[in-house]
Each structure stands twice: as C-alpha cells, then as structure tokens.
Design a protein around this motif. Structure first.
Motif, PDB file in Angstrom:
ATOM      1  N   ARG A  23      61.351 -44.849  13.014  1.00  0.00           N
ATOM      2  CA  ARG A  23      62.687 -45.170  13.553  1.00  0.00           C
ATOM      3  C   ARG A  23      62.652 -45.302  15.079  1.00  0.00           C
ATOM      4  NH1 ARG A  23      67.495 -46.190  11.030  1.00  0.00           N
ATOM      5  NH2 ARG A  23      68.655 -44.846  12.451  1.00  0.00           N
ATOM      6  N   CYS A  24      61.836 -44.500  15.728  1.00  0.00           N
ATOM      7  CA  CYS A  24      61.724 -44.601  17.189  1.00  0.00           C
ATOM      8  C   CYS A  24      61.084 -45.934  17.578  1.00  0.00           C
ATOM      9  CB  CYS A  24      60.922 -43.432  17.740  1.00  0.00           C
ATOM     10  SG  CYS A  24      60.920 -43.353  19.548  1.00  0.00           S
ATOM     11  N   ALA A  25      60.054 -46.368  16.840  1.00  0.00           N
ATOM     12  CA  ALA A  25      59.403 -47.654  17.129  1.00  0.00           C
ATOM     13  C   ALA A  25      60.374 -48.809  16.899  1.00  0.00           C
ATOM     14  CB  ALA A  25      58.145 -47.813  16.281  1.00  0.00           C
ATOM     15  N   ALA A  26      61.209 -48.710  15.876  1.00  0.00           N
ATOM     16  CA  ALA A  26      62.222 -49.744  15.660  1.00  0.00           C
ATOM     17  C   ALA A  26      63.194 -49.786  16.844  1.00  0.00           C
ATOM     18  CB  ALA A  26      62.974 -49.488  14.355  1.00  0.00           C
ATOM     19  N   MET A  27      63.532 -48.616  17.370  1.00  0.00           N
ATOM     20  CA  MET A  27      64.452 -48.542  18.500  1.00  0.00           C
ATOM     21  C   MET A  27      63.815 -49.137  19.761  1.00  0.00           C
ATOM     22  SD  MET A  27      66.295 -45.115  20.052  1.00  0.00           S
ATOM     23  CE  MET A  27      64.837 -44.427  20.833  1.00  0.00           C
ATOM     24  N   THR A  28      62.581 -48.761  20.064  1.00  0.00           N
ATOM     25  CA  THR A  28      61.956 -49.201  21.314  1.00  0.00           C
ATOM     26  C   THR A  28      61.438 -50.634  21.254  1.00  0.00           C
ATOM     27  OG1 THR A  28      59.832 -48.226  20.693  1.00  0.00           O
ATOM     28  CG2 THR A  28      61.336 -46.861  22.016  1.00  0.00           C
ATOM     29  N   SER A  29      61.444 -51.233  20.083  1.00  0.00           N
ATOM     30  CA  SER A  29      61.052 -52.647  19.969  1.00  0.00           C
ATOM     31  C   SER A  29      62.258 -53.580  20.007  1.00  0.00           C
ATOM     32  CB  SER A  29      60.248 -52.882  18.684  1.00  0.00           C
ATOM     33  OG  SER A  29      61.072 -52.730  17.544  1.00  0.00           O
ATOM     34  N   ASP A  30      63.456 -53.025  20.085  1.00  0.00           N
ATOM     35  CA  ASP A  30      64.682 -53.811  20.095  1.00  0.00           C
ATOM     36  C   ASP A  30      65.031 -54.218  21.526  1.00  0.00           C
ATOM     37  OD1 ASP A  30      67.489 -54.521  20.249  1.00  0.00           O
ATOM     38  OD2 ASP A  30      67.725 -53.642  18.254  1.00  0.00           O
ATOM     39  N   THR A  44      55.449 -51.660  21.770  1.00  0.00           N
ATOM     40  CA  THR A  44      54.792 -51.780  20.475  1.00  0.00           C
ATOM     41  C   THR A  44      54.814 -50.421  19.792  1.00  0.00           C
ATOM     42  OG1 THR A  44      52.615 -51.178  21.315  1.00  0.00           O
ATOM     43  CG2 THR A  44      53.215 -53.545  21.403  1.00  0.00           C
ATOM     44  N   ARG A  45      54.432 -50.382  18.546  1.00  0.00           N
ATOM     45  CA  ARG A  45      54.347 -49.105  17.824  1.00  0.00           C
ATOM     46  C   ARG A  45      53.378 -48.152  18.530  1.00  0.00           C
ATOM     47  NH1 ARG A  45      55.548 -47.141  12.734  1.00  0.00           N
ATOM     48  NH2 ARG A  45      54.075 -45.590  11.952  1.00  0.00           N
ATOM     49  N   ASP A  46      52.230 -48.664  18.956  1.00  0.00           N
ATOM     50  CA  ASP A  46      51.246 -47.831  19.651  1.00  0.00           C
ATOM     51  C   ASP A  46      51.810 -47.287  20.962  1.00  0.00           C
ATOM     52  OD1 ASP A  46      49.540 -48.550  17.603  1.00  0.00           O
ATOM     53  OD2 ASP A  46      48.275 -49.844  18.842  1.00  0.00           O
ATOM     54  N   GLU A  47      52.504 -48.145  21.716  1.00  0.00           N
ATOM     55  CA  GLU A  47      53.109 -47.706  22.970  1.00  0.00           C
ATOM     56  C   GLU A  47      54.211 -46.682  22.721  1.00  0.00           C
ATOM     57  OE1 GLU A  47      52.534 -51.729  25.717  1.00  0.00           O
ATOM     58  OE2 GLU A  47      54.192 -51.627  24.259  1.00  0.00           O
ATOM     59  N   THR A  48      54.946 -46.860  21.640  1.00  0.00           N
ATOM     60  CA  THR A  48      55.996 -45.904  21.284  1.00  0.00           C
ATOM     61  C   THR A  48      55.387 -44.547  20.980  1.00  0.00           C
ATOM     62  OG1 THR A  48      57.443 -47.642  20.451  1.00  0.00           O
ATOM     63  CG2 THR A  48      57.885 -45.404  19.668  1.00  0.00           C
ATOM     64  N   TRP A  49      54.275 -44.529  20.261  1.00  0.00           N
ATOM     65  CA  TRP A  49      53.615 -43.256  19.957  1.00  0.00           C
ATOM     66  C   TRP A  49      53.209 -42.555  21.261  1.00  0.00           C
ATOM     67  CZ3 TRP A  49      49.378 -40.339  20.777  1.00  0.00           C
ATOM     68  CH2 TRP A  49      49.183 -39.257  19.926  1.00  0.00           C
ATOM     69  N   ARG A  50      52.623 -43.296  22.178  1.00  0.00           N
ATOM     70  CA  ARG A  50      52.223 -42.708  23.461  1.00  0.00           C
ATOM     71  C   ARG A  50      53.450 -42.229  24.247  1.00  0.00           C
ATOM     72  NH1 ARG A  50      48.314 -46.565  22.716  1.00  0.00           N
ATOM     73  NH2 ARG A  50      49.339 -48.218  23.910  1.00  0.00           N
ATOM     74  N   ASN A  51      54.549 -42.975  24.169  1.00  0.00           N
ATOM     75  CA  ASN A  51      55.778 -42.565  24.828  1.00  0.00           C
ATOM     76  C   ASN A  51      56.300 -41.263  24.229  1.00  0.00           C
ATOM     77  OD1 ASN A  51      59.028 -42.846  24.825  1.00  0.00           O
ATOM     78  ND2 ASN A  51      58.146 -43.647  26.731  1.00  0.00           N
ATOM     79  N   MET A  52      56.261 -41.160  22.909  1.00  0.00           N
ATOM     80  CA  MET A  52      56.691 -39.930  22.243  1.00  0.00           C
ATOM     81  C   MET A  52      55.808 -38.754  22.671  1.00  0.00           C
ATOM     82  SD  MET A  52      57.559 -41.419  18.426  1.00  0.00           S
ATOM     83  CE  MET A  52      57.519 -39.804  17.675  1.00  0.00           C
ATOM     84  N   ALA A  53      54.502 -38.990  22.783  1.00  0.00           N
ATOM     85  CA  ALA A  53      53.582 -37.937  23.216  1.00  0.00           C
ATOM     86  C   ALA A  53      53.896 -37.501  24.646  1.00  0.00           C
ATOM     87  CB  ALA A  53      52.139 -38.419  23.090  1.00  0.00           C
ATOM     88  N   MET A  54      54.247 -38.461  25.500  1.00  0.00           N
ATOM     89  CA  MET A  54      54.625 -38.138  26.874  1.00  0.00           C
ATOM     90  C   MET A  54      55.884 -37.265  26.887  1.00  0.00           C
ATOM     91  SD  MET A  54      55.855 -40.706  29.929  1.00  0.00           S
ATOM     92  CE  MET A  54      57.263 -41.215  28.943  1.00  0.00           C
ATOM     93  N   LEU A  55      56.873 -37.629  26.065  1.00  0.00           N
ATOM     94  CA  LEU A  55      58.103 -36.837  26.011  1.00  0.00           C
ATOM     95  C   LEU A  55      57.822 -35.424  25.508  1.00  0.00           C
ATOM     96  CD1 LEU A  55      60.620 -39.491  24.614  1.00  0.00           C
ATOM     97  CD2 LEU A  55      60.312 -38.762  27.000  1.00  0.00           C
TER      98      LEU A  55
END
Length: 176
Positions: A23-30, A44-55
C-alpha cells in the motif's frame, strides 16, 4: 527502540512494517500524491522500501519518527504521519501523507493531532513546524486545522516551501 502506538477514534498509528510495502508503494508511485513531496518524483517499489527503512531508522537515531497510519475499521494502511527532524532540517516537524482513496476523510488532521500531542506532551517539545510546498493548498489547510500559522517561506532542496508552525503554549491555549 519500541515505537509507541497511538490511537485516535478512527486510526491506529504504529511502527512501520514490511507488510505496509504494497500500500505504501502504491501511494508513493502516485503522481498526485507525490506532486509536492520528494521534488514531485514518484518512487519505485524498491525506492519505497528504502524510504520506509529510512523512516524506521529515524526512530533509532532520534527516538521519534513517522508512524504507519492504519484505519481501524478496515485494517488498511492509509498513510504515514509523524515527527521528523533529519540533519539540516529547519526545525522539528510534523508531517503527513495519506493514500488518495482516503483523501478528504479528515485522517491527516486526526493522525497529525495525535503526533503533535505526542511531541508536546510526551517529548516535551516547545514548538513544531510543518514544511509545505507553497502550492500545496490541501496540506496548508491541514496545518491551519492543527492550529499552525504560516511563519515564513524558504527554499528546501530547490523547492519553494512555507514553514507553518506553533508553540506548545499556542497549542495548549487552542485546546482550552
């Protein structure tokens, strides 16, 4: 670090989990959601994962951070709201991003109010800001509903932003 769980009438704010990725990847790709975030760049999904890890890592480094926002009725991830202060930032911030299917539900205000309460009552902050792109009228409305006032304009990462904010005394006076 144990991330505190906050509850509002309709929402649960809890730690970021890997299960939030879809759901976060869907949000950040919009593009509509990211228009005023990250310089307007979708992730991208990969960038979203890294963003989540940063948070998630922000909690370890600062003792506070962003929560995943979960709708109580559905159990769905509906965004992220939290407290943010990376190195070089203009102040301790409350920020919000809500999934487009939950825009205009009042979730940004409801969750951000819980985060602000945590900042002032639990963490003892004296003031809080929100950094908002000057064209982001919806987020400026959220800031106003929280009780923040426009303080000044600055440029952050090459983008024109308005700093909105309030002190703990202003917040307490507003609550009565």
């Amino acid at each position: 670090m144990n991330v505190p769980v906050l509850e509002t009438p309709r929402l649960i704010l809890r730690e970021v989990r890997e299960s939030d990725l879809d759901r976060c990847a869907a949000m950040t790709s919009d593009p509509d959601i990211m228009r005023y975030l990250s310089g307007g760049k979708t992730l991208t999904r990969d960038e979203t994962w890294r963003n989540m890890a940063m948070l998630a890592g922000h909690w370890q480094l600062r003792g506070y951070g962003y929560w995943s926002v979960i709708e109580k009725d559905s159990g769905f991830y509906v965004g992220r709201v939290g407290l943010w202060y990376p190195e070089g930032w203009p102040g301790r911030e409350v920020g919000w991003t809500i999934t487009k299917d939950r825009w205009r539900c009042g979730y940004a205000v409801e969750a951000a109010e819980a985060a602000v309460t945590h900042a002032f009552e639990t963490l003892g902050w004296e003031e809080i800001i929100s950094v908002i792109h000057v064209d982001n009228i919806a987020s400026q409305a959220v800031a106003a509903k929280l009780g923040e006032r426009r303080l000044r304009e600055i440029e952050i990462m090459g983008f024109p932003c308005a700093i909105h904010g309030m002190t703990r005394a202003e917040w307490r006076a507003r609550r009565g």
